[in-house]
Design a protein around this motif. Structure first.
Motif, PDB file in Angstrom:
ATOM      1  N   LEU A 181      40.484  12.331  24.352  1.00 23.21           N
ATOM      2  CA  LEU A 181      40.965  13.022  25.549  1.00 23.21           C
ATOM      3  C   LEU A 181      39.818  13.692  26.303  1.00 23.21           C
ATOM      4  O   LEU A 181      39.821  13.761  27.537  1.00 23.21           O
ATOM      5  CB  LEU A 181      42.024  14.065  25.168  1.00 23.21           C
ATOM      6  N   PHE A 182      38.822  14.191  25.558  1.00 24.79           N
ATOM      7  CA  PHE A 182      37.662  14.813  26.184  1.00 24.79           C
ATOM      8  C   PHE A 182      36.947  13.823  27.096  1.00 24.79           C
ATOM      9  O   PHE A 182      36.607  14.133  28.241  1.00 24.79           O
ATOM     10  CB  PHE A 182      36.709  15.336  25.113  1.00 24.79           C
ATOM     11  N   PHE A 183      36.724  12.605  26.607  1.00 22.52           N
ATOM     12  CA  PHE A 183      36.037  11.599  27.413  1.00 22.52           C
ATOM     13  C   PHE A 183      36.927  11.084  28.540  1.00 22.52           C
ATOM     14  O   PHE A 183      36.435  10.785  29.636  1.00 22.52           O
ATOM     15  CB  PHE A 183      35.551  10.451  26.528  1.00 22.52           C
ATOM     16  N   LEU A 184      38.229  11.000  28.288  1.00 19.07           N
ATOM     17  CA  LEU A 184      39.143  10.595  29.366  1.00 19.07           C
ATOM     18  C   LEU A 184      39.182  11.630  30.482  1.00 19.07           C
ATOM     19  O   LEU A 184      39.540  11.315  31.620  1.00 19.07           O
ATOM     20  CB  LEU A 184      40.555  10.399  28.811  1.00 19.07           C
ATOM     21  N   GLY A 185      38.805  12.863  30.155  1.00 15.92           N
ATOM     22  CA  GLY A 185      38.778  13.917  31.168  1.00 15.92           C
ATOM     23  C   GLY A 185      37.802  13.648  32.298  1.00 15.92           C
ATOM     24  O   GLY A 185      37.920  14.235  33.386  1.00 15.92           O
ATOM     25  N   PHE A 186      36.834  12.760  32.075  1.00 12.16           N
ATOM     26  CA  PHE A 186      35.869  12.426  33.122  1.00 12.16           C
ATOM     27  C   PHE A 186      36.374  11.321  34.047  1.00 12.16           C
ATOM     28  O   PHE A 186      35.740  11.016  35.059  1.00 12.16           O
ATOM     29  CB  PHE A 186      34.538  11.984  32.491  1.00 12.16           C
ATOM     30  N   VAL A 187      37.518  10.709  33.706  1.00  5.67           N
ATOM     31  CA  VAL A 187      38.080   9.648  34.544  1.00  5.67           C
ATOM     32  C   VAL A 187      38.777  10.289  35.739  1.00  5.67           C
ATOM     33  O   VAL A 187      39.621  11.169  35.565  1.00  5.67           O
ATOM     34  CB  VAL A 187      39.083   8.786  33.743  1.00  5.67           C
ATOM     35  N   PRO A 188      38.437   9.884  36.967  1.00  2.00           N
ATOM     36  CA  PRO A 188      39.064  10.483  38.154  1.00  2.00           C
ATOM     37  C   PRO A 188      40.581  10.366  38.108  1.00  2.00           C
ATOM     38  O   PRO A 188      41.133   9.382  37.609  1.00  2.00           O
ATOM     39  CB  PRO A 188      38.474   9.651  39.314  1.00  2.00           C
ATOM     40  N   VAL A 189      41.241  11.350  38.629  1.00  2.00           N
ATOM     41  CA  VAL A 189      42.699  11.478  38.740  1.00  2.00           C
ATOM     42  C   VAL A 189      43.346  11.669  37.359  1.00  2.00           C
ATOM     43  O   VAL A 189      43.977  12.694  37.105  1.00  2.00           O
ATOM     44  CB  VAL A 189      43.350  10.262  39.457  1.00  2.00           C
TER      45      VAL A 189
END
Length: 266
Positions: A154-162
């Motif tokens: 989830l931490f890395f997905l946090g950098f995905v826009p929107v």
């Protein structure tokens, strides 16, 4: 609709715990002691990280040394902010475990007192302090491992826009809230002889109230110092939830008068 009602029931258990500590303020003050100690430790750690986040980000991004100043500064600011944000989330979800370990004798007494005001206290499963603390540390580390298994992606997905600004925070609150409930219900469930695997299974079967209780606490614990004030109420609410919603039947004492043996499997 049933799941939503159960989710609201979970929220309600925290307010029942809040009412309980309001009725017994001496126990609320008693439960503040370990929470204050843990808060001071976490505050010192977060202060150190906050004042050194950019330096840590610079150390972790040597590849950006040759970039233009604006791009380098922007990257390291984002990395530093992400590090601090991750540390803040981690502190919220580990605060309960650390506080429960530090204050095991305090919260064990508080949880017992809550059950005592609701009727008979389950007995026959108590462990000596020198055994209960190492087991609590082990179980908390295993729980933390499971939590990281979910939160790191989830931490890395946090950098995905929107997605990182909409879906990820919601999923993070749900995951963190569930594991907060696991930690807080441990005292009352261990009192009933449930091992870690059985506790996990019980809460997975009662996801809606577990999430309602834990997500509310996760959001409250994000507010500075609220975690300290709310911790005794959270322990009380967890004991009430276990007793009135989650608790399996208490096994009877054997015919010989000996206490039933605790399943010590993992």
């Amino acid at each position: 609709m049933g799941h939503f009602r159960s989710f609201l029931d979970g929220i309600g258990f925290f307010f029942q715990g809040l009412r309980w500590v309001a009725r017994y303020p001496r126990w609320w003050l008693f439960g503040l002691i370990p929470a204050l100690i843990a808060f001071a430790l976490y505050a010192a750690g977060l202060y150190f990280l906050g004042t050194n986040a950019l330096d840590i980000a610079a150390w972790g991004t040597p590849f950006a040394d040759g970039w233009g100043e604006a791009a380098r500064t922007a990257l390291r600011a984002v990395v530093g902010l992400a590090l601090f944000g991750a540390a803040l989330i981690l502190s919220v979800v580990t605060f309960t475990a650390i506080t429960l370990i530090l204050g095991d004798p305090f919260y064990e007494k508080l949880s017992e007192k809550v059950e005592e005001t609701h009727g008979e206290v389950p007995s026959g499963y108590d462990l000596p302090l020198w055994k209960s603390i190492p087991r609590s540390i082990r179980d908390s580390l295993i729980t933390l491992g499971w939590l990281l298994l979910f939160t790191i992606p989830l931490f890395f997905l946090g950098f995905v826009p929107v997605i990182g600004q909409t879906v990820v925070p919601v999923l993070g609150a749900l995951v963190s809230g569930f594991f907060l409930t696991i930690e807080l219900t441990t005292l009352a469930l261990e009192r009933r002889g449930l091992t870690r695997k059985r506790r996990f299974g019980l809460l997975r079967g009662n996801k809606a109230p577990a999430l309602g209780f834990g997500v509310l606490l996760f959001l409250l614990f994000l507010i500075p110092f609220v975690a300290v004030i709310a911790m005794p109420a959270a322990v009380a609410g967890a004991a009430i939830m276990v007793r009135t919603r989650l608790a399996p039947p208490v096994l009877p004492v054997g015919r010989t008068g000996e206490s039933p043996r605790v399943d010590r499997g993992v």
